[in-house]
Design an enzyme around this catalytic site. Structure first.
Site, PDB file in Angstrom:
ATOM      1  N   GLU A   1       0.819  -1.221   0.000  1.00  0.00           N
ATOM      2  CA  GLU A   1       0.000   0.000   0.000  1.00  0.00           C
ATOM      3  C   GLU A   1       0.853   1.272   0.000  1.00  0.00           C
ATOM      4  O   GLU A   1       0.763   2.100   0.901  1.00  0.00           O
ATOM      5  CB  GLU A   1      -0.955   0.003   1.200  1.00  0.00           C
TER       6      GLU A   1
ATOM      7  N   GLU B   1      -3.952 -10.513  -0.657  1.00  0.00           N
ATOM      8  CA  GLU B   1      -4.853 -10.478   0.499  1.00  0.00           C
ATOM      9  C   GLU B   1      -6.239 -10.836  -0.006  1.00  0.00           C
ATOM     10  O   GLU B   1      -6.673 -10.339  -1.044  1.00  0.00           O
ATOM     11  CB  GLU B   1      -4.888  -9.083   1.147  1.00  0.00           C
TER      12      GLU B   1
END
Ligand code: IPT
Length: 958
Positions: free
Chosen positions: A409, A478
């Site tokens: 991220e 994820e």
């Protein structure tokens, strides 16, 4: 004033170049232990002169190294997910910057002065300035990365003084915005290491495996004039200046983690090796190891311990690895930083594929539309690259590491591209992963997080206009957010991974709930989450999203994952039983197969199956074994267990199971045996007494039509209920179901009794259930009949009007005496299950105390419902109680609190046991999904208002 070194963007100064985590026979001294410690509220008020011998630290306290100081009474933990807990003005940090001073005196013998030495810190959060014997060694940032300082000319024979000043915030904090607790201090080991002249300071051992020839090649890169021995392979004292062809070897894989012991040595230093031969390649759009497509059955693992924070003890890391292996997990993404180096050694040894991730996340810049994002700012280039170098150099010799990950991220940027390029140049044996490179311009695998099933399906079909991305293997770095009750939808992801060769699995978010151990005023233990420590800015229980609870007990989600990922699939087939090998490398030779035949959940016979060796990817069909004749509902359960002890589990450990329905007396097993049909008792007449209405053993309130007692036991209900305490997943997503349910008032539905009508042998109660202010509702009719010791309820539900929302639940609520605190049932178990998370439930007979049926979610919510229950008994210690038979099978929950109590509670200690046992007898529930981060409930698991019926027979057990 903030010291300038805290706010420059460099990685620090004074450190030695990064190198491999080498363990050798060179002298070393572990400096872990109790250090002198003092916490100042800011850098400016930290005392001067802490590195001086003469400095008086008598009024300081002691703090264990390694540890996080917030968990030892200094300051407090704080949890934010994306948001920085300080103003975003990189590289500046708050003046209120808690600063921990550490001092350690240690003795050295004169032999330490005979050769060079380094001082290593394996992890300090977030920035440290280090002095030894009054001399400054340097400044380091990069909390989850090692740093070493040359201390050769600084050591003293006799007493030495190490002083370390650690700041909670630094420019490095901008690069460490991972979704986790903000915790500070020296939280990994500190070691003094001798560096013998002519020793092996660094090495890079590549052990390749050629799957065509079965041969291994060793390539060792080391600045030293070293030699290598691998006695098992006949290699004794070979020079390492050229590749060594070692001939036939057994390869390393996560399934068969074959390691060869060896040694790399010079005249002055010996480095023990554990070599795993394996080759990672991207070929034909697939990620392959040793020539075979692998499937990641992975989890994301943060380092967390409810008492020790990120200072996870070694035995706990081992526990993680063993638990993963025992739950059919084969891969770990080290989210979002390199773990303690020993964790990777465990992965080598026990067998787990590892995606090793750099300590880099700048997620908080998303809230500024990524303006000023360090990963795209040349001023931060060194800091970014330094982190990647320290990751790769440290872990480059670990066979378990098969992908490098640039971080998490950070959006995208030139610094990330440079990190990827450097990594490929340094290590030609592992592809590069980074999810944020959406176009896959500088990564080798296409990665997404939380893509829903439809998107994965599209990717599987290679329906993508981006030609580069289309050609790459795909992983979900994820998925299946394991927050609260759930995740739902795992089975459907597995089906996609198996349908599409380029969809190579993924990593469930995440391994462990980051709860912190606390006690309430009465001394009762519970787990705290964001906001419990007075943080002005926090993200609540979003850190409690793991497959294991903070104390590492497995959640139902872990058991579901283990079942979904079982390496052998055991199913019914026209022949009898089908066994499919879903390993990527292993045959079934290491497994034994045994079966039990159960009638009504009670074992009738058992035996073993002779199973031929089945290669990976293949299947066999076996005839049913000779079975005893049965009369009631009968299931054959086949178990695949380890035939022998392994390092991670003992012989007998079940890796898979499957059930085949057997029709009593029939020759061919049919597809499905329906739940036992309940014979309708009739004949007993309804009578009126001064207290109410009576029907056999049942007493009713004539106004409400509700049951008030059963053979003298006080009961309440059963009455239609629509509510469940919303789960984290119900609360999540852009259009939370919870909000939709509450908006129409499903949590406060009202009951209108239309009529209570006694018609000789039948009591008919008509009701309408609906929330205030809306026109739609449900008509619920209850028809009671009785005979002998049993009373029968037939419930018919029908929607009245158009329902604009899904229903959380459609079931009956009923209270029974508190002493009926033991439950036995025939149906799905042993654990909880929901429509889209029910693979782990098998049909058998189970029993439990009511208290043990509860799943202790850190944030209380709907939990503990058992499905497909044919009958249940609720009894007291003496065996007195009730039996409830259902048709069709029903969902059962038994609690010492109501759904409303569960809904109101925010921590486990808020749930105070009440007197009655509250039962849920469900026709259906809404699925779980994973909307807390990711897709919601798949359409076919949604619960919509629909006509439905349930028959229950209540009888009394004396
Ligand atoms: C994703 C993060 O990578 C992970 O660290 C964690 O925060 C997770 O979400 C949620 O628990 S990022 C999200 C924007 C999909």
């Amino acid at each position: 004033m903030t010291p300038p070194y805290l706010e420059d963007r460099s990685p620090g100064y004074g450190a030695l170049p990064p190198r491999a985590a080498v363990s050798s026979d060179a002298r070393s001294l572990c400096l872990n232990g109790d250090w002198r410690f003092r916490l100042s509220p800011d850098a400016a008020s930290a005392p001067d002169g802490i590195s001086d011998d003469g400095f008086d630290d008598a009024d300081w306290s002691e703090l264990a190294v390694p540890s996080n100081w917030q968990l030892h009474g200094y300051g407090a933990p704080a949890y934010t997910n994306v948001r920085y807990p300080f103003p975003v003005e990189p590289p500046f940090v708050p003046s209120e910057n808690p600063t921990g001073d550490y001092r350690l005196r240690f003795e050295l013998g004169p032999q330490w002065l005979a050769e060079p030495a380094v001082l290593r810190f394996d992890g300090v959060d977030s920035c440290a300035r280090v002095w030894l014997n009054g001399r400054e060694l340097g400044v380091t940032r990069g909390s989850r990365l090692p740093v070493e300082f040359d201390v050769t000319s600084v050591l003293r024979a006799g007493a030495n003084l190490l002083a370390v000043r650690v700041h909670q915030w630094s420019s490095g904090s901008y690069l460490e915005d991972q979704d986790m607790w903000w915790l500070s201090g020296i939280f990994r080991d500190v070691t003094l290491l001798a560096r013998p002249a002519g020793g092996i300071t660094d090495y890079f051992l590549r052990a390749d495996y050629d799957h065509w020839s079965g041969a291994g090649t060793l390539r060792v890169e080391t600045p030293a004039a070293a030699r290598i021995s691998v006695p098992e392979l006949g290699i004794r004292g070979y020079p390492v200046d050229a590749p060594i062809e070692v001939g036939a070897v057994e390869p390393w894989s996560a399934e068969v983690p074959r390691l060869y012991d060896g040694e790399l040595y010079t005249d002055t230093e010996r480095v023990p090796l554990r070599i795993g031969f394996r080759t990672v390649a991207i070929e034909g759009g697939q990620l392959r190891v040793n020539g075979r497509r692998i499937l990641f059955k992975g989890v994301n693992r943060h380092e967390h311990h409810p008492e020790h924070g990120r200072a996870v003890p070694r035995e706990v890391a081992l526990q993680d690895v063993l638990m993963m292996k025992r739950h059919n997990i084969n891969a770990v993404r080290t989210s979002h930083y390199p773990p303690h180096p020993e964790f990777l050694e465990l992965c080598d040894r026990y067998g787990l594929w590892v995606v090793d991730e750099c300590d880099l996340e700048t997620h908080g810049f998303e809230l500024l539309d990524w303006a000023g994002n360090p990963t795209d700012d040349p001023a931060w280039a060194d800091a970014c690259l330094d982190r990647m170098r320290r990751t790769v150099e440290r872990d480059k010799n670990r066979p378990s590491v098969i992908l490098w990950s640039l971080g998490n991220e950070c959006h995208t940027g030139a610094n990330l591209a440079a990190m990827a390029e450097w990594t490929r140049g340094r290590d030609d044996t592992r592809p590069v992963h980074y999810e944020g490179d959406a176009d896959c311009a500088y990564v080798d695998v296409h990665s997404r997080m939380y893509a829903d099933h439809n998107e994965v399906d599209r990717i599987g079909r290679r329906d993508d206009e981006n030609t580069r991305r289309r050609e790459l293997p795909f992983i979900l770095c994820e998925y299946a957010h394991a927050m609260g009750t759930g995740p739902g939808g795992l089975l459907e992801y597995r089906e996609l991974f198996e349908r599409y060769p380029n969809c190579q699995g993924g990593f469930v978010w995440e391994w462990i709930d980051h709860g912190i151990a606390r006690r309430d005023a009465a001394g009762r233990a519970y787990f705290g989450y964001g906001g419990d420590f007075g943080e002005p800015l926090h993200d609540g229980n979003f850190c409690a999203d793991g497959l294991v609870f903070p104390d590492r007990t497995p959640s139902p989600g872990l058991l579901e994952l283990a079942k979904v990922h079982e390496p052998v699939r055991i199913t019914a087939s026209p022949e009898g039983i089908r066994l499919a090998n879903h390993y990527d490398f292993a045959t079934l030779a290491h497994l034994a197969f045994h079966w039990t035949l159960e009638e009504q959940g009670v074992e009738v016979t058992k035996g073993t199956l002779d199973v031929p060796d089945v290669p990976p990817g293949a299947a066999v069909e076996l005839a049913l074994p000779e079975l005893a004749t049965t009369h009631g509902e009968t299931w054959l359960t086949v178990w695949a267990v380890l035939a022998e002890d392994t390092p991670w589990a003992a012989a007998g450990h079940a890796v898979a199971w499957g059930q085949v329905p057997i029709v009593p007396g029939a020759e061919v097993p049919p597809a499905i045996v329906p739940g036992a049909e309940v014979p309708p008792p009739t004949g007993t007449a309804v009578t009126r007494s001064p207290g109410g209405l009576e029907l056999g053993i049942a007493g009713f309130d004539p106004r409400t039509g509700l049951l008030t007692d059963l053979a003298g036991h006080r009961v309440r209900g059963p009455r239609l209920e629509l509510w469940r305490a919303p789960t984290d997943n119900d609360r999540g997503g852009p259009h939370p179901e919870d909000a939709a349910w509450r908006a129409v008032g499903l949590h406060r539905a009202q009951h209108r009794v239309i009529s209570v009508h006694a018609d000789r042998t039948e009591l008919v109660v008509r009701t309408r259930v609906a929330p205030a202010a809306v026109g739609f509702g449900l008509l619920a009719n209850y028809r009671w009949t009785a005979s002998g010791d049993a009373v029968r309820l037939r419930l018919d539900v029908e929607p009245d009007g158009e329902w604009p929302v899904t229903l959380p639940r459609l079931g009956l609520g009923m209270a029974v005496p508190g002493e009926f605190d033991r439950v036995a049932w025939f149906g799905g178990g042993p654990g909880e299950a929901y429509p889209d998370s029910r693979q782990a439930a098998r049909i058998s007979r189970f029993s439990s105390r009511v208290d043990d049926l509860q799943t202790p979610q850190v944030f209380p919510q709907e939990n503990g419902t058992r499905i497909d229950v044919r009958w249940a008994r609720l009894t007291s210690a003496t065996g007195a109680g009730l039996r409830i038979d259902g048709s069709p099978p029903f969902g059962l929950a038994a609690r010492r609190w109501t759904a409303a109590d569960l809904d109101a509670a925010t921590h486990t200690v808020d749930l105070r046991p009440g007197e009655p046992v509250e039962l849920s007898l469900d026709l259906a529930q809404h699925g779980l999904g994973t909307a807390s981060c990711g897709p919601g409930v798949l359409p076919h698991y949604e619960l919509r208002a629909h006509p439905a019926s349930l028959t229950l027979v209540f009888s009394v057990l004396a």
